[in-house]
Enzyme design. Structure first.
Site, PDB file in Angstrom:
ATOM      1  N   HIS A 101       0.831  -1.303   0.062  1.00  0.00           N
ATOM      2  CA  HIS A 101      -0.099   0.023  -0.034  1.00  0.00           C
ATOM      3  C   HIS A 101       0.885   1.111   0.022  1.00  0.00           C
ATOM      4  O   HIS A 101       2.032   1.201   0.632  1.00  0.00           O
ATOM      5  CB  HIS A 101      -0.868  -0.004   1.379  1.00  0.00           C
ATOM      6  CG  HIS A 101      -2.130   1.048   1.086  1.00  0.00           C
ATOM      7  ND1 HIS A 101      -1.901   2.032   1.526  1.00  0.00           N
ATOM      8  CD2 HIS A 101      -3.539   0.828   0.687  1.00  0.00           C
ATOM      9  CE1 HIS A 101      -3.113   3.004   1.259  1.00  0.00           C
ATOM     10  NE2 HIS A 101      -4.019   1.975   0.797  1.00  0.00           N
ATOM     11  N   ASP A 150      -7.989  -5.203   0.097  1.00  0.00           N
ATOM     12  CA  ASP A 150      -8.581  -6.187  -1.025  1.00  0.00           C
ATOM     13  C   ASP A 150      -8.314  -7.512  -0.541  1.00  0.00           C
ATOM     14  O   ASP A 150      -8.652  -8.541  -1.296  1.00  0.00           O
ATOM     15  CB  ASP A 150      -7.908  -5.920  -2.248  1.00  0.00           C
ATOM     16  CG  ASP A 150      -8.555  -4.446  -2.927  1.00  0.00           C
ATOM     17  OD1 ASP A 150      -9.678  -4.104  -2.546  1.00  0.00           O
ATOM     18  OD2 ASP A 150      -7.868  -3.638  -3.182  1.00  0.00           O
TER      19      ASP A 150
HETATM   20  C1  LIG Z   1      -0.665  -0.704  -3.905  1.00  0.00           C
HETATM   21  C2  LIG Z   1       0.723  -0.695  -4.700  1.00  0.00           C
HETATM   22  C3  LIG Z   1       0.368  -0.181  -6.142  1.00  0.00           C
HETATM   23  C4  LIG Z   1       1.498   0.549  -4.052  1.00  0.00           C
HETATM   24  O1  LIG Z   1       2.282   0.921  -4.700  1.00  0.00           O
HETATM   25  P1  LIG Z   1       3.546   1.850  -4.501  1.00  0.00           P
HETATM   26  O2  LIG Z   1       3.397   2.469  -3.418  1.00  0.00           O
HETATM   27  O3  LIG Z   1       4.184   2.523  -5.700  1.00  0.00           O
HETATM   28  O4  LIG Z   1       4.792   0.652  -4.102  1.00  0.00           O
HETATM   29  P2  LIG Z   1       6.227   0.398  -4.807  1.00  0.00           P
HETATM   30  O5  LIG Z   1       6.047   0.345  -6.279  1.00  0.00           O
HETATM   31  O6  LIG Z   1       7.068   1.715  -4.393  1.00  0.00           O
HETATM   32  O7  LIG Z   1       6.825  -0.836  -4.326  1.00  0.00           O
HETATM   33  C5  LIG Z   1       7.710  -0.713  -3.445  1.00  0.00           C
HETATM   34  C6  LIG Z   1       8.572  -2.158  -3.438  1.00  0.00           C
HETATM   35  O8  LIG Z   1       7.673  -3.304  -3.187  1.00  0.00           O
HETATM   36  C7  LIG Z   1       7.306  -4.199  -4.109  1.00  0.00           C
HETATM   37  N1  LIG Z   1       6.015  -4.236  -3.876  1.00  0.00           N
HETATM   38  C8  LIG Z   1       4.667  -3.342  -3.606  1.00  0.00           C
HETATM   39  N2  LIG Z   1       3.765  -4.096  -3.784  1.00  0.00           N
HETATM   40  C9  LIG Z   1       3.891  -5.556  -4.016  1.00  0.00           C
HETATM   41  C10 LIG Z   1       3.236  -6.510  -4.251  1.00  0.00           C
HETATM   42  N3  LIG Z   1       1.895  -6.557  -4.169  1.00  0.00           N
HETATM   43  N4  LIG Z   1       3.830  -7.657  -4.500  1.00  0.00           N
HETATM   44  C11 LIG Z   1       4.962  -7.875  -4.780  1.00  0.00           C
HETATM   45  N5  LIG Z   1       5.949  -6.611  -4.763  1.00  0.00           N
HETATM   46  C12 LIG Z   1       5.202  -5.512  -4.338  1.00  0.00           C
HETATM   47  C13 LIG Z   1       7.561  -3.349  -5.206  1.00  0.00           C
HETATM   48  O9  LIG Z   1       8.102  -4.283  -6.420  1.00  0.00           O
HETATM   49  C14 LIG Z   1       8.870  -2.626  -4.659  1.00  0.00           C
HETATM   50  O10 LIG Z   1       9.845  -3.385  -4.593  1.00  0.00           O
HETATM   51  P3  LIG Z   1      11.439  -3.309  -5.000  1.00  0.00           P
HETATM   52  O11 LIG Z   1      11.609  -2.091  -4.125  1.00  0.00           O
HETATM   53  O12 LIG Z   1      12.075  -4.435  -4.657  1.00  0.00           O
HETATM   54  O13 LIG Z   1      11.185  -2.570  -6.591  1.00  0.00           O
HETATM   55  C15 LIG Z   1       1.560  -1.779  -4.852  1.00  0.00           C
HETATM   56  O14 LIG Z   1       1.610  -2.137  -3.465  1.00  0.00           O
HETATM   57  C16 LIG Z   1       1.001  -2.846  -5.670  1.00  0.00           C
HETATM   58  O15 LIG Z   1       0.959  -3.089  -6.675  1.00  0.00           O
HETATM   59  N6  LIG Z   1       0.058  -3.881  -4.831  1.00  0.00           N
HETATM   60  C17 LIG Z   1      -0.782  -4.888  -5.623  1.00  0.00           C
HETATM   61  C18 LIG Z   1      -2.085  -4.359  -6.121  1.00  0.00           C
HETATM   62  C19 LIG Z   1      -3.165  -4.027  -4.754  1.00  0.00           C
HETATM   63  O16 LIG Z   1      -3.172  -4.944  -3.952  1.00  0.00           O
HETATM   64  N7  LIG Z   1      -3.662  -2.819  -5.068  1.00  0.00           N
HETATM   65  C20 LIG Z   1      -4.838  -2.434  -4.103  1.00  0.00           C
HETATM   66  C21 LIG Z   1      -4.213  -1.347  -3.194  1.00  0.00           C
HETATM   67  S1  LIG Z   1      -5.481  -1.007  -1.779  1.00  0.00           S
END
Ligand SMILES: CC(C)(COP(=O)(O)OP(=O)(O)OC[C@H]1O[C@@H](n2cnc3c(N)ncnc32)[C@H](O)[C@@H]1OP(=O)(O)O)[C@@H](O)C(=O)NCCC(=O)NCCS
Length: 372
Positions: free
Chosen positions: A256, A308
């Site tokens: 998140h 979720d």
């Molecule tokens: C929610 C989300 C988009 C937030 O993204 P964000 O704040 O931009 O997070 P980041 O892209 O900076 O991720 C930080 C690190 O965690 C990892 N990461 C984040 N969410 C991840 C996930 N669901 N699965 C695996 N790795 C994940 C990223 O790959 C990154 O790793 P790295 O530093 O080794 O490259 C992201 O966590 C995600 O894609 N989650 C899955 C989709 C989801 O459940 N969405 C609903 C949100 S309520």
């Protein structure tokens, strides 16, 4: 120009009195956990829209207006029936909300009273749209909305044709409360941007649905179920997560933007709801698989589940198809989106940020005839 914040991470983009993610999650000052324990979704929707919890009389009036609003123009029902069968429910919902604007006498009014009226109408209409599309595409008749039932019970009974048990009703109620608002998340910010141009509430909510459906946002709850069902037993969780990490695959339901150092409070409360709901051996096995995946994700990536993660199991236990999960989220978030549109338009300034330009430096134009 300031340094670019990738994904606007950490950027304060405005003020709101509706909800905050500081210290857990609070709606208008009330802790999510208290609302989930004791309030109904209708009370929470009222709170978000009006700023205060309703008295018994105010709630009765609100429920009466909602019930009256649960009428959808026949032309919109026909549209839902005629959209191609392959259209996902969330896309059909987006189209139908946009179409509803054409039948709302106040569609283009942006004053407070008109916005509030339209917000309440939409809150009542959206469950009808979702249920109508669901049943009509299965060749079933639409189930009538029942004003005597709670929002959650009525929603489930319009979808399934049966009045739910008190336990199922409460579980849905809790999930809707959790989904109702979340500060400046992507879809809410989208709705506020639309509202800031002076556009109308239906347009802002339509845009909110468009932003919500993405798999990084509300669309994740549908992907969570696929993920869970593809893991056969708790013992396979570690291999599954390691493979996903090796392929740089993101696991839906984890991570998140804001809840990084602290758990997502919605995931915490709804995990308990899932525990209470699970009774069959298949449901209990899915809970165990979910626990194992959570433990492995924490130990390998230090990532926690988001809202979720439990809602996918919760909605499955309520007998809902996966394609309905994101529309359920949208039905609840209409309350939050609308509250934000009202707040934005009460004290509006056009939202127009700048960008750091990374394109070519100024260069001489070459007329077509000289470009060869
Ligand atoms: C929610 C989300 C988009 C937030 O993204 P964000 O704040 O931009 O997070 P980041 O892209 O900076 O991720 C930080 C690190 O965690 C990892 N990461 C984040 N969410 C991840 C996930 N669901 N699965 C695996 N790795 C994940 C990223 O790959 C990154 O790793 P790295 O530093 O080794 O490259 C992201 O966590 C995600 O894609 N989650 C899955 C989709 C989801 O459940 N969405 C609903 C949100 S309520």
């Amino acid at each position: 120009m300031n340094k670019t914040a990738s994904g606007l991470d950490g950027l304060i983009a405005g003020e709101t009195a509706i909800s905050t993610l500081d210290h857990g999650l609070h709606y208008r000052g009330y802790a999510l956990e208290d609302l989930v324990r004791d309030a109904t979704f209708t009370e929470v929707a009222y709170l978000l829209l009006h700023g205060e919890l309703p008295t018994q009389e105010a709630l009765a009036d609100f429920r009466a207006i909602l019930a009256e609003a649960a009428e959808v123009p026949p032309a919109v029902v026909q549209l839902l029936q005629e959209l191609p069968l392959h259209i996902a429910p969330i896309d059909a919902l987006r189209t139908a909300i946009s179409a509803l604007a054409h039948f709302d006498e106040q569609a283009n009014e942006t004053g407070d009273t008109a916005n509030l009226g339209k917000a309440i109408r939409l809150l009542g209409q959206v469950p009808v749209l979702i249920a109508a599309r669901h049943r009509l595409t299965r060749g079933e008749e639409m189930a009538d909305s029942d004003p005597e039932l709670s929002f959650a019970s009525n929603f489930l009974s319009m979808l399934t044709g049966q009045i739910p048990t008190a336990r199922d009703e409460r579980a849905l109620e809790q999930s809707l409360i959790c989904y109702a608002d979340l500060e400046f998340n992507a879809s809410t910010f989208t709705a506020r941007i639309v509202a800031s141009t002076g556009s109308d509430l239906h347009s802002a909510i339509t845009a909110g649905v468009a932003a919500l459906k993405g798999p990084l946002h509300g669309g994740a709850n549908e992907d969570v179920l696929d993920l869970l069902l593809s893991v056969e037993s708790p013992s396979q969780a570690e291999k599954f997560v390691r493979d996903a990490i090796a392929k740089k695959r993101r696991l839906a339901g984890f991570g998140h933007r804001i809840y990084r150092d602290h758990p997502d409070p919605r995931a915490v409360v709804l995990k308990d709801t899932c525990r209470d709901l699970a009774t069959s051996s298949e449901q209990l096995r899915l809970e165990e698989i979910a626990d194992s995946l959570e433990a492995v994700m924490w130990s390998l990536k230090q990532l926690r589940p988001n809202v979720d993660w439990p809602t996918a199991r919760l909605y499955r236990m309520l007998g809902l198809d996966a394609e309905l999960f994101t529309p359920m989220f949208a039905a609840a978030r209409v309350a939050g989106w609308s509250a934000h549109v009202l707040e934005q338009q009460r004290d509006n300034r056009l939202i127009t940020p700048r960008a750091t330009y990374v394109g070519p430096a100024p260069r001489a134009f070459v007329p077509l005839r000289e470009r060869g």
